[in-house]
Motif scaffolding. Structure first.
Motif, PDB file in Angstrom:
ATOM      1  N   ASN A   1       0.072   8.118  11.519  1.00  0.00           N
ATOM      2  CA  ASN A   1       1.026   7.317  10.749  1.00  0.00           C
ATOM      3  C   ASN A   1       2.435   7.774  11.104  1.00  0.00           C
TER       4      ASN A   1
ATOM      5  N   ARG B   1      -9.172   9.163  11.121  1.00  0.00           N
ATOM      6  CA  ARG B   1      -9.143   7.926  10.348  1.00  0.00           C
ATOM      7  C   ARG B   1      -8.243   6.914  11.052  1.00  0.00           C
TER       8      ARG B   1
ATOM      9  N   ASP C   1       4.424   0.049  14.481  1.00  0.00           N
ATOM     10  CA  ASP C   1       3.763  -0.765  13.458  1.00  0.00           C
ATOM     11  C   ASP C   1       4.787  -1.252  12.434  1.00  0.00           C
TER      12      ASP C   1
ATOM     13  N   ILE D   1       5.610   8.113   6.247  1.00  0.00           N
ATOM     14  CA  ILE D   1       4.408   8.027   5.409  1.00  0.00           C
ATOM     15  C   ILE D   1       3.788   9.406   5.206  1.00  0.00           C
TER      16      ILE D   1
ATOM     17  N   SER E   1       0.311  -4.744   7.687  1.00  0.00           N
ATOM     18  CA  SER E   1       0.409  -4.439   9.113  1.00  0.00           C
ATOM     19  C   SER E   1      -0.175  -5.594   9.934  1.00  0.00           C
TER      20      SER E   1
ATOM     21  N   PHE F   1      -5.939   2.612   3.682  1.00  0.00           N
ATOM     22  CA  PHE F   1      -4.920   3.612   3.353  1.00  0.00           C
ATOM     23  C   PHE F   1      -5.094   4.170   1.937  1.00  0.00           C
TER      24      PHE F   1
ATOM     25  N   ASN G   1       0.807  -1.229   0.000  1.00  0.00           N
ATOM     26  CA  ASN G   1       0.000   0.000   0.000  1.00  0.00           C
ATOM     27  C   ASN G   1       0.842   1.282   0.000  1.00  0.00           C
TER      28      ASN G   1
ATOM     29  N   ASN H   1       7.411  -0.071   9.638  1.00  0.00           N
ATOM     30  CA  ASN H   1       6.581   1.066   9.264  1.00  0.00           C
ATOM     31  C   ASN H   1       7.027   2.217  10.180  1.00  0.00           C
TER      32      ASN H   1
ATOM     33  N   ARG I   1       4.019   5.659  15.403  1.00  0.00           N
ATOM     34  CA  ARG I   1       2.983   6.454  14.757  1.00  0.00           C
ATOM     35  C   ARG I   1       2.710   7.768  15.490  1.00  0.00           C
TER      36      ARG I   1
ATOM     37  N   PHE J   1       5.403  -4.345   8.892  1.00  0.00           N
ATOM     38  CA  PHE J   1       4.778  -5.034   7.759  1.00  0.00           C
ATOM     39  C   PHE J   1       5.265  -6.476   7.702  1.00  0.00           C
TER      40      PHE J   1
HETATM   41  O1  X2X Z   1      -2.871   2.187   6.662  1.00  0.00           O
HETATM   42  C1  X2X Z   1      -1.935   2.768   7.201  1.00  0.00           C
HETATM   43  O2  X2X Z   1      -2.080   3.793   7.868  1.00  0.00           O
HETATM   44  C2  X2X Z   1      -0.540   2.202   7.065  1.00  0.00           C
HETATM   45  C3  X2X Z   1       0.022   2.568   5.704  1.00  0.00           C
HETATM   46  O3  X2X Z   1       0.297   2.717   8.049  1.00  0.00           O
HETATM   47  C4  X2X Z   1      -0.648   0.741   7.235  1.00  0.00           C
HETATM   48  O4  X2X Z   1      -0.423  -0.020   6.344  1.00  0.00           O
HETATM   49  C5  X2X Z   1      -1.067   0.262   8.554  1.00  0.00           C
END
Ligand code: X2X
Length: 333
Positions: free
Chosen positions: A212, A172, A237, A216, A92, A195, A35, A148, A151, A239
Motif C-alpha cells: 500500500n 495480502r 493506484d 495508508i 480502486s 482492506f 474504506n 491513493n 504502492r 479512487f
Molecule cells: O485495499 C487496499 O489496499 C487499498 C486501501 O489500497 C485500496 O482501496 C485498493
C-alpha cells in the motif's frame, strides 16, 4: 370524547412531529462509503466537499460519509452501490475491475514513472477511456480520480531487497485479478483479502505482508503489525468516485452540478495532500519502528517482463486499450 378524541389528539401530535422533522431534513440524504480512516486526506477533503454540497444546495442534499468500511468491505459495498443501497462509493480501479474489467488498466505494474504522468493520463485520454467503460456498466463516475498513491511492500519479518526475496512470500492483495496476477508473476504467494480485514490478517499472521502507499501504512496504523518496508513503487493506484445511476438521476440537474463541481473541485487538493504525505511520512514511520529498504525497481519490473505479465495483460485488455495506455505513458511496456 375520551378514547376517540384521545387517539385523534395523539395522531395530530404525531403528524405535527413528523411534519416538523420533514421541514428540517434534507430533500435528499445520500450515503458515501469508503474504506479509509478519517485521518486520510481522502476523508478530510471529502468531508469539506460534502459540507460545501450541503451549504450550496441550501440544505437540500446531505451526503453522509461512512469511512473505514463501516457499511461493509469493498466487495460488499460495490454490490450495495449497484443496487442503490449505497449512493456513492470511492473505489480502486483494480477492485472495480471485478465489474468493469478494463478499468484496471491504470494499475499495470510500473506503467507510470511519476505523478505528473499519472495526472496527465488520468485527466486525459486514459481516464476518459476508463470512465467510458464504467458508464457502460451502469455506474456514474466523477470526472476526476482521487489519489491513493504509489504502492510499497511491507512485511512482518522478511527484508525485501530483490524480486527473489518475494519468492513464496505470503502477501495480502486486494480483491482483483490484476493484483493476484502481478504478485504471482513476482513469484510470491498472494492471498485476496479486503482492506477492512487487512490489519487483523497481519496481526494474526494469516499473511506476512501487504502492499500500500505509505499514507495508508500510516493512517491505518499498519506500522503496528509490520516491521519492514521496501520502496518498490510497483504501481500507482487511485479512487474513482462512483454514483449509483438511479440515485444520480434522481437529483435535479442543479444539484448534480453542485455535487460534480465539489467532488471534482477538491481532487487537486486531495492529490497534493496525499502526494505530500506519501513523501514525508517515511520519517514518521521510521520513528514508529519500521525499517526501510530502497530496492532496484528495474529488477522488479524485469521480473514481471520475464514472467510474461505484460504480454498476458495486453491480451486481456486488448490492443485498443493497451495503445491508449502506451500513448499516455509515452513508452512501450
Ligand atoms: O485495499 C487496499 O489496499 C487499498 C486501501 O489500497 C485500496 O482501496 C485498493
Amino acid at each position: 370524547i375520551n378514547r376517540r378524541t384521545m387517539l385523534l389528539g395523539t395522531g395530530t401530535l404525531a403528524l405535527g412531529a413528523a411534519f416538523h422533522t420533514r421541514a428540517n431534513a434534507a430533500e435528499f440524504t445520500y450515503k458515501f462509503a469508503n474504506n479509509l480512516q478519517t485521518t486520510h486526506p481522502l476523508n478530510i477533503r471529502l468531508k469539506e466537499a460534502t459540507d460545501k454540497i450541503l451549504e450550496e444546495s441550501g440544505g437540500r442534499l446531505q451526503i453522509n460519509v461512512f469511512p473505514s468500511s463501516q457499511l461493509g468491505n469493498d466487495t460488499e459495498t460495490l454490490t450495495q452501490l449497484r443496487s442503490g443501497a449505497t449512493e456513492f462509493f470511492s473505489l480502486s480501479p483494480l477492485i472495480l475491475s471485478t465489474l468493469v474489467p478494463n478499468a484496471a488498466i491504470s494499475g499495470i505494474g510500473f506503467a507510470f514513472p511519476d505523478y505528473a504522468s499519472v495526472w496527465k493520463a488520468m485527466d486525459g485520454e486514459l481516464g476518459a477511456y476508463a470512465r467510458g467503460e464504467i458508464e457502460k456498466k451502469g455506474l456514474v463516475p466523477m470526472e476526476k480520480i482521487w489519489d491513493n498513491g504509489f504502492r510499497q511492500i511491507t512485511s512482518s519479518s522478511k527484508v525485501i531487497n530483490t524480486p527473489e526475496d518475494l519468492s513464496g512470500f505470503k502477501i495480502r492483495v486486494p480483491p482483483s485479478p490484476l493484483w493476484q496476477s502481478m504478485f504471482t508473476a513476482f513469484g510470491a504467494a498472494p492471498t485476496t483479502i479486503n482492506f477492512a480485514e487487512v490489519y487483523t490478517a497481519l496481526s494474526t499472521g494469516t499473511v506476512d505482508g501487504q502492499e500500500n502507499p505509505l499514507a495508508i501504512a500510516s493512517t491505518a496504523k499498519l506500522y503496528e503489525v509490520q516491521k519492514h518496508c521496501a520502496m518498490t513503487n510497483h504501481m500507482w493506484d487511485g479512487f474513482w468516485f462512483l454514483a449509483n445511476k438511479r440515485s444520480w438521476e434522481a437529483l435535479p440537474e442543479e444539484l448534480r452540478e453542485i455535487v460534480a463541481k465539489n467532488l471534482n473541485g477538491k481532487a487537486d487538493e486531495q492529490r497534493a495532500d496525499t502526494a505530500k504525505l506519501n513523501d514525508t511520512v517515511r520519517e514518521e514511520l521510521t520513528k514508529q519502528g519500521m525499517a526501510f529498504t530502497d530496492p532496484d525497481k528495474a529488477a522488479f519490473r524485469d521480473k514481471l517482463k520475464q514472467a510474461g505479465f505484460y504480454g498476458e495483460w495486453k491480451g486481456k485488455f486488448g490492443d485498443e486499450a493497451w495503445a491508449i495506455l502506451e500513448k499516455a505513458v509515452g513508452t512501450s511496456l
